[in-house]
Motif scaffolding. Structure first.
Motif, PDB file in Angstrom:
ATOM      1  N   ALA A  66       0.834  -1.210   0.000  1.00 19.40           N
ATOM      2  CA  ALA A  66       0.000   0.000   0.000  1.00 19.40           C
ATOM      3  C   ALA A  66       0.861   1.248   0.000  1.00 19.40           C
ATOM      4  CB  ALA A  66      -0.929  -0.011   1.208  1.00 19.40           C
ATOM      5  N   ALA A  67       1.964   1.224   0.708  1.00 17.38           N
ATOM      6  CA  ALA A  67       2.848   2.384   0.755  1.00 17.38           C
ATOM      7  C   ALA A  67       3.448   2.662  -0.624  1.00 17.38           C
ATOM      8  CB  ALA A  67       3.959   2.156   1.780  1.00 17.38           C
ATOM      9  N   ILE A  68       3.883   1.593  -1.290  1.00 14.07           N
ATOM     10  CA  ILE A  68       4.468   1.766  -2.622  1.00 14.07           C
ATOM     11  C   ILE A  68       3.422   2.313  -3.587  1.00 14.07           C
ATOM     12  CG2 ILE A  68       5.366   0.515  -4.621  1.00 14.07           C
ATOM     13  CD1 ILE A  68       6.819  -1.357  -2.652  1.00 14.07           C
ATOM     14  N   GLU A  69       2.249   1.716  -3.558  1.00 18.69           N
ATOM     15  CA  GLU A  69       1.219   2.198  -4.483  1.00 18.69           C
ATOM     16  C   GLU A  69       0.845   3.638  -4.191  1.00 18.69           C
ATOM     17  OE1 GLU A  69      -2.390  -0.117  -5.045  1.00 18.69           O
ATOM     18  OE2 GLU A  69      -2.792   1.186  -6.776  1.00 18.69           O
ATOM     19  N   ALA A  70       0.634   3.959  -2.924  1.00 18.11           N
ATOM     20  CA  ALA A  70       0.245   5.329  -2.574  1.00 18.11           C
ATOM     21  C   ALA A  70       1.342   6.316  -2.981  1.00 18.11           C
ATOM     22  CB  ALA A  70      -0.030   5.429  -1.080  1.00 18.11           C
ATOM     23  N   PHE A  71       2.586   5.899  -2.777  1.00 19.33           N
ATOM     24  CA  PHE A  71       3.707   6.762  -3.149  1.00 19.33           C
ATOM     25  C   PHE A  71       3.712   7.021  -4.656  1.00 19.33           C
ATOM     26  CE2 PHE A  71       8.090   7.320  -4.600  1.00 19.33           C
ATOM     27  CZ  PHE A  71       8.522   8.360  -3.790  1.00 19.33           C
ATOM     28  N   LEU A  72       3.565   5.969  -5.431  1.00 17.55           N
ATOM     29  CA  LEU A  72       3.611   6.135  -6.891  1.00 17.55           C
ATOM     30  C   LEU A  72       2.396   6.904  -7.403  1.00 17.55           C
ATOM     31  CD1 LEU A  72       4.956   2.640  -8.006  1.00 17.55           C
ATOM     32  CD2 LEU A  72       6.157   4.839  -8.107  1.00 17.55           C
ATOM     33  N   ARG A  73       1.223   6.636  -6.817  1.00 15.36           N
ATOM     34  CA  ARG A  73       0.019   7.359  -7.255  1.00 15.36           C
ATOM     35  C   ARG A  73       0.136   8.839  -6.907  1.00 15.36           C
ATOM     36  NH1 ARG A  73      -2.458   3.943 -10.596  1.00 15.36           N
ATOM     37  NH2 ARG A  73      -2.812   1.881  -9.715  1.00 15.36           N
ATOM     38  N   ALA A  74       0.593   9.130  -5.682  1.00 17.92           N
ATOM     39  CA  ALA A  74       0.729  10.527  -5.278  1.00 17.92           C
ATOM     40  C   ALA A  74       1.760  11.235  -6.155  1.00 17.92           C
ATOM     41  CB  ALA A  74       1.142  10.608  -3.807  1.00 17.92           C
ATOM     42  N   SER A  75       2.858  10.549  -6.450  1.00 17.83           N
ATOM     43  CA  SER A  75       3.878  11.151  -7.307  1.00 17.83           C
ATOM     44  C   SER A  75       3.310  11.459  -8.682  1.00 17.83           C
ATOM     45  CB  SER A  75       5.077  10.205  -7.452  1.00 17.83           C
ATOM     46  OG  SER A  75       5.720  10.043  -6.212  1.00 17.83           O
ATOM     47  N   ALA A  76       2.614  10.482  -9.250  1.00 18.25           N
ATOM     48  CA  ALA A  76       2.055  10.686 -10.587  1.00 18.25           C
ATOM     49  C   ALA A  76       1.080  11.855 -10.589  1.00 18.25           C
ATOM     50  CB  ALA A  76       1.367   9.408 -11.062  1.00 18.25           C
ATOM     51  N   ASP A  77       0.297  11.969  -9.528  1.00 17.67           N
ATOM     52  CA  ASP A  77      -0.631  13.104  -9.432  1.00 17.67           C
ATOM     53  C   ASP A  77       0.134  14.416  -9.312  1.00 17.67           C
ATOM     54  OD1 ASP A  77      -2.816  11.508  -9.656  1.00 17.67           O
ATOM     55  OD2 ASP A  77      -3.297  11.459  -7.515  1.00 17.67           O
ATOM     56  N   ASN A  78       1.123  14.464  -8.439  1.00 20.83           N
ATOM     57  CA  ASN A  78       1.926  15.675  -8.284  1.00 20.83           C
ATOM     58  C   ASN A  78       2.523  16.125  -9.612  1.00 20.83           C
ATOM     59  OD1 ASN A  78       1.503  15.650  -5.560  1.00 20.83           O
ATOM     60  ND2 ASN A  78       3.524  14.863  -5.010  1.00 20.83           N
ATOM     61  N   LEU A  79       3.046  15.140 -10.343  1.00 17.87           N
ATOM     62  CA  LEU A  79       3.799  15.453 -11.556  1.00 17.87           C
ATOM     63  C   LEU A  79       2.932  16.060 -12.648  1.00 17.87           C
ATOM     64  CD1 LEU A  79       5.928  12.182 -11.702  1.00 17.87           C
ATOM     65  CD2 LEU A  79       6.788  14.483 -11.252  1.00 17.87           C
ATOM     66  N   THR A  80       1.640  15.817 -12.551  1.00 16.71           N
ATOM     67  CA  THR A  80       0.746  16.288 -13.608  1.00 16.71           C
ATOM     68  C   THR A  80      -0.353  17.197 -13.066  1.00 16.71           C
ATOM     69  OG1 THR A  80      -0.548  14.271 -13.327  1.00 16.71           O
ATOM     70  CG2 THR A  80       1.112  14.254 -15.053  1.00 16.71           C
ATOM     71  N   ALA A  81      -0.213  17.628 -11.825  1.00 18.93           N
ATOM     72  CA  ALA A  81      -1.246  18.470 -11.225  1.00 18.93           C
ATOM     73  C   ALA A  81      -1.217  19.872 -11.820  1.00 18.93           C
ATOM     74  CB  ALA A  81      -1.043  18.529  -9.713  1.00 18.93           C
ATOM     75  N   GLY A  82      -2.376  20.512 -11.841  1.00 24.68           N
ATOM     76  CA  GLY A  82      -2.432  21.897 -12.304  1.00 24.68           C
ATOM     77  C   GLY A  82      -1.906  22.841 -11.237  1.00 24.68           C
ATOM     78  N   GLY A  83      -1.779  24.112 -11.599  1.00 22.24           N
ATOM     79  CA  GLY A  83      -1.353  25.090 -10.619  1.00 22.24           C
ATOM     80  C   GLY A  83       0.140  25.262 -10.507  1.00 22.24           C
ATOM     81  N   HIS A  84       0.861  24.400 -11.198  1.00 24.41           N
ATOM     82  CA  HIS A  84       2.321  24.554 -11.223  1.00 24.41           C
ATOM     83  C   HIS A  84       2.861  23.820 -12.446  1.00 24.41           C
ATOM     84  CE1 HIS A  84       2.631  20.417  -9.899  1.00 24.41           C
ATOM     85  NE2 HIS A  84       1.868  20.684  -8.865  1.00 24.41           N
ATOM     86  N   PRO A  85       4.140  24.018 -12.785  1.00 24.24           N
ATOM     87  CA  PRO A  85       4.668  23.370 -13.988  1.00 24.24           C
ATOM     88  C   PRO A  85       4.605  21.849 -13.883  1.00 24.24           C
ATOM     89  CG  PRO A  85       6.160  25.102 -13.228  1.00 24.24           C
ATOM     90  CD  PRO A  85       5.118  24.934 -12.175  1.00 24.24           C
ATOM     91  N   ALA A  86       4.602  21.163 -15.010  1.00 25.53           N
ATOM     92  CA  ALA A  86       4.608  19.708 -15.034  1.00 25.53           C
ATOM     93  C   ALA A  86       5.963  19.195 -14.587  1.00 25.53           C
ATOM     94  CB  ALA A  86       4.293  19.203 -16.439  1.00 25.53           C
ATOM     95  N   GLY A  87       5.963  17.977 -14.058  1.00 25.97           N
ATOM     96  CA  GLY A  87       7.215  17.348 -13.673  1.00 25.97           C
ATOM     97  C   GLY A  87       7.650  17.716 -12.274  1.00 25.97           C
ATOM     98  N   CYS A  88       8.938  17.669 -12.059  1.00 24.54           N
ATOM     99  CA  CYS A  88       9.485  17.704 -10.711  1.00 24.54           C
ATOM    100  C   CYS A  88      10.714  18.601 -10.677  1.00 24.54           C
ATOM    101  CB  CYS A  88       9.859  16.274 -10.338  1.00 24.54           C
ATOM    102  SG  CYS A  88      10.851  16.133  -8.868  1.00 24.54           S
ATOM    103  N   LEU A  89      10.701  19.565  -9.771  1.00 24.38           N
ATOM    104  CA  LEU A  89      11.836  20.480  -9.667  1.00 24.38           C
ATOM    105  C   LEU A  89      13.133  19.746  -9.359  1.00 24.38           C
ATOM    106  CD1 LEU A  89      13.166  23.238  -9.458  1.00 24.38           C
ATOM    107  CD2 LEU A  89      12.244  23.466  -7.167  1.00 24.38           C
ATOM    108  N   SER A  90      13.050  18.667  -8.588  1.00 23.56           N
ATOM    109  CA  SER A  90      14.252  17.930  -8.202  1.00 23.56           C
ATOM    110  C   SER A  90      15.014  17.403  -9.411  1.00 23.56           C
ATOM    111  CB  SER A  90      13.890  16.732  -7.325  1.00 23.56           C
ATOM    112  OG  SER A  90      13.113  17.130  -6.233  1.00 23.56           O
ATOM    113  N   ILE A  91      14.319  17.259 -10.525  1.00 24.12           N
ATOM    114  CA  ILE A  91      14.963  16.717 -11.721  1.00 24.12           C
ATOM    115  C   ILE A  91      15.135  17.798 -12.775  1.00 24.12           C
ATOM    116  CG2 ILE A  91      14.635  15.102 -13.622  1.00 24.12           C
ATOM    117  CD1 ILE A  91      13.392  13.202 -11.614  1.00 24.12           C
ATOM    118  N   GLN A  92      14.096  18.573 -12.994  1.00 20.42           N
ATOM    119  CA  GLN A  92      14.191  19.627 -14.011  1.00 20.42           C
ATOM    120  C   GLN A  92      15.132  20.763 -13.611  1.00 20.42           C
ATOM    121  OE1 GLN A  92      10.547  18.279 -14.142  1.00 20.42           O
ATOM    122  NE2 GLN A  92       9.676  19.761 -15.542  1.00 20.42           N
ATOM    123  N   GLY A  93      15.347  20.923 -12.321  1.00 12.44           N
ATOM    124  CA  GLY A  93      16.164  22.038 -11.848  1.00 12.44           C
ATOM    125  C   GLY A  93      17.562  22.053 -12.413  1.00 12.44           C
ATOM    126  N   GLY A  94      18.096  20.894 -12.707  1.00 16.26           N
ATOM    127  CA  GLY A  94      19.450  20.859 -13.256  1.00 16.26           C
ATOM    128  C   GLY A  94      20.157  19.553 -12.982  1.00 16.26           C
TER     129      GLY A  94
END
Lengths: 211, 211
Positions: free
Chosen positions: A88-116
């Motif tokens: 359940a932890a793995i699934e919740a983590f992956l689902r939450a991540s996928a939602d974060n990565l594509t949520a509105g209100g901010h750029p797509a993706g993840c600052l931790s990776i796109q930052g540089g």
DNA sequence: TCACTTCTGTACCGAGCGGTATAGTCGAGG
DNA sequence: CCTCGACTATACCGCTCGGTACAGAAGTGA
């Protein structure tokens, strides 16, 4: 700390947390090296001297913005680890991540990776800071899975460190996809595959999903 | 094409493919925006006018270097897809990718990702070019898995597109890890987990791996 | 009201960016 | 051998970069 100082001189006209959020979005969208002082100040709604008085340098601004990003945008992914079982932890983590990565209100993706991911030598610190942030998330994941292993909640012989790296890598790959425009459904379909595989790996702790 | 022109004037003192390899390594290590003309020309061993005469612009140089990177460094990952079964193709692809990402003789990680996931608006084309390259690899993967589905070589109800995205995302996540210094063994351990899960998902086509 | 302190806005700094003009160099064909 | 043409090398272009000096504005406490 001293956020309640009695205001000796002229007070600021901007809220520090708010402008940090704007700065984070610019770094997020354009990367550290692609984000110019001009675009940053424009997005933050303040001018350069205010920025430098408040944050000291572009690098310090980035650190502060990244810290705040970690606090706010990754909170639900961290919370996902509190699920009662490893599955359940793995699934919740992956689902939450996928939602974060594509949520509105901010750029797509993840600052931790796109930052540089890769920077010029003079900005190598930035890549290190981002890598340290990702490593902290992976460490939290590993700690959760390590606990699961002790509780007998992981298949025998499955290394919790390798499993954490696998889950984290998948999430990072989703971030790459999101940066290129993948939709929430695209990512969740990939999570479906991953969870079906993990379920098959460890039928005991997964919800019934027989084919 | 016309690589055999009868040499009208003074011949070049450098080999085009060789300097493209050097350029690719700089882009790979520092990203497109982090790679300055000075560091590029230094690594390539030629000066600016020679670079511009041969390649036209920094962006064109990048395209050429990226094309060559695709031809050479991803050949074994593409070849992996020719394995007889879907399971074997996925494993060979992930193993080859993990090896590529941590092989000596070139920077760690993957140019397709380090080159510039997020760029300033004026360099947005670069992100698009890289994304197109990754999409091509994913399409090849999907084509292979789609064939497998037709051959009955995939578990029922498993979407080949989602599976391809899952495998590709994992590989991209490994690239992110490699860029941050993960070792070959780290990545292969993650592949071990993935393949154990995929094997559990589809016991029929996997080599015996009972615990 | 008046000093005091900190903020804001403009205008600017040296350095490095991507890209190029120009002059000299060198190998091939007549 | 000499002319021609594409090469190499230096030195430079306008521009933007990250960062700052300075003057004026504006709240606070006496």
């Amino acid at each position: 700390m001293g956020a309640e100082t009695p205001t000796p001189g002229r007070p600021r006209t901007f809220d520090e947390q708010t402008v940090l959020d704007r700065a984070a979005e610019v770094f997020w969208q354009q990367g550290y090296e692609g984000a110019s002082l001009s675009s940053l100040t424009k997005a933050m709604g303040i001018n350069r001297p205010s920025l430098y008085a408040a944050f000291g340098s572009k690098e310090e601004l980035f650190k502060r913005a990244f810290d705040r990003y970690h606090e706010t945008n990754l909170a639900n992914a961290r919370a996902a680890l509190e699920q009662p079982t490893a599955y359940a932890a793995i699934e919740a983590f992956l689902r939450a991540s996928a939602d974060n990565l594509t949520a509105g209100g901010h750029p797509a993706g993840c600052l931790s990776i796109q930052g540089g991911l890769a920077c010029s030598p003079e900005n190598a610190r930035i890549s290190e800071i981002l890598a340290a942030g990702r490593a902290a998330t992976e460490a939290a994941l590993e700690a959760r899975l390590s606990r699961a292993a002790k509780e007998g909640d992981l298949p025998d012989g499955l290394d919790s460190r390798a499993l954490a790296r696998f889950v984290m890598a998948l999430s990072e790959g989703h971030a790459v996809h999101a940066a290129a425009g993948a939709s929430r459904e695209d990512l969740q379909a990939s999570v479906d595959v991953a969870m079906r595989a993990v379920a098959a790996l460890h039928p005991g702790s997964a919800p019934a999903a027989s084919a």
